[in-house]
Write an enzyme that holds these catalytic residues in place. Structure first.
Site, short mmCIF file in Angstrom:
data_model
loop_
_atom_site.label_atom_id
_atom_site.label_comp_id
_atom_site.label_asym_id
_atom_site.label_seq_id
_atom_site.Cartn_x
_atom_site.Cartn_y
_atom_site.Cartn_z
CG ASP A 82 -4.39 -5.65 -6.95
OD1 ASP A 82 -4.17 -6.68 -7.11
OD2 ASP A 82 -3.89 -4.74 -6.24
CG ASP A 114 -5.79 -6.97 4.32
OD1 ASP A 114 -4.80 -7.51 3.86
OD2 ASP A 114 -7.15 -7.14 3.81
#
Length: 251
Positions: A17, A138
């Protein structure tokens, strides 16, 4: 990236990330709760390759909020350094961005916010790039989270997933935002339920705490779970990547 051609039926995706060009992990998707693990993303990609990974999951966290690529140079360096498949998400919301990343060498792009707000765009991209589009599902409390997980919609997870059953998307990336980066363990029940409810392979994400999560999820490969994304557990030393890959290959 199907099970054919030497690809295991269950894939472990180590995660990189990116925030401000650095390798970080967030807690519950909160940009203010970032732990920095390094400032050389390409080096981290090479380390994962040396540990036996053929697959990598990369997220442009800044891009998720900006709606466009922010860590482009870091991503290009990762793709150049990693000999396997790179799956990329974060702020990819138009056809030019999708095309651009495939030209850089990314194997699959992950589309999240645009999947809720512009489903036809996802369908068009899936038709244009067969096997190259992953839809990010998500979830916060069973509802779809958007815009870098900052907003919660009123769309149930399964309803969004079913929109794309006949669209040709490669996979669904299911993340329980409330567990992400917290080492609480994957929400296995919700992940399996989603995989059984749709005909699209599901990648689990969010909360991997150790090898038991990998082992249990891999046992559900037959239910449609393609793999799992793991980040903090690797960086904190709670999970050994080589062992996780061995478990995946044993399915």
């Amino acid at each position: 990236m199907s099970a054919a051609g030497g690809v295991p039926p269950f894939i472990v995706f180590p995660a990189i990330d990116l925030k401000g060009g650095q390798v970080v992990r967030l807690a519950e998707g909160d940009m203010d709760r970032a732990t920095v693990y390094g400032d050389d993303p390409a080096h981290q990609a090479r380390l994962f390759a040396e540990q036996g990974s053929d697959f990598l999951h990369v997220v442009d966290l800044d891009g998720s909020f900006a709606g466009r690529a922010v860590n482009g140079a870091a991503i290009a360096s990762i793709v150049a350094a990693f000999p396997g498949h790179v799956q990329l998400g974060g702020g990819i919301r138009d056809a030019q961005a999708v095309q651009g990343w495939f030209e850089v060498g990314v194997s699959r792009v992950v589309i999240g916010t645009a999947a809720l707000k512009n489903p036809q765009f996802v369908k068009d991209m899936a038709a244009a790039y067969p096997g190259g589009i992953v839809v990010a599902v998500d979830a916060r409390d069973g509802m779809i989270a958007t815009d870098g997980w900052a907003e919660k919609s009123d769309m149930p997870v399964v309803d969004l997933a079913r929109r794309f059953e006949d669209a040709g998307v490669a996979s669904l990336l299911f993340t329980d935002v409330g567990r992400d980066g917290l080492l609480k363990g994957v929400n296995i029940e919700a992940t399996v339920d989603l995989a059984r409810a749709v005909d699209i392979p599901v990648i689990a994400s969010g909360g991997v705490a150790g090898i038991s999560d990998i082992r249990i999820l891999s046992l559900h490969a037959g239910d449609g779970i393609e793999g799992v994304v793991t980040g903090r557990a690797l960086y904190d030393g709670r999970l050994d990547l080589r062992t996780a890959i061995e478990v995946a290959c044993a399915v």
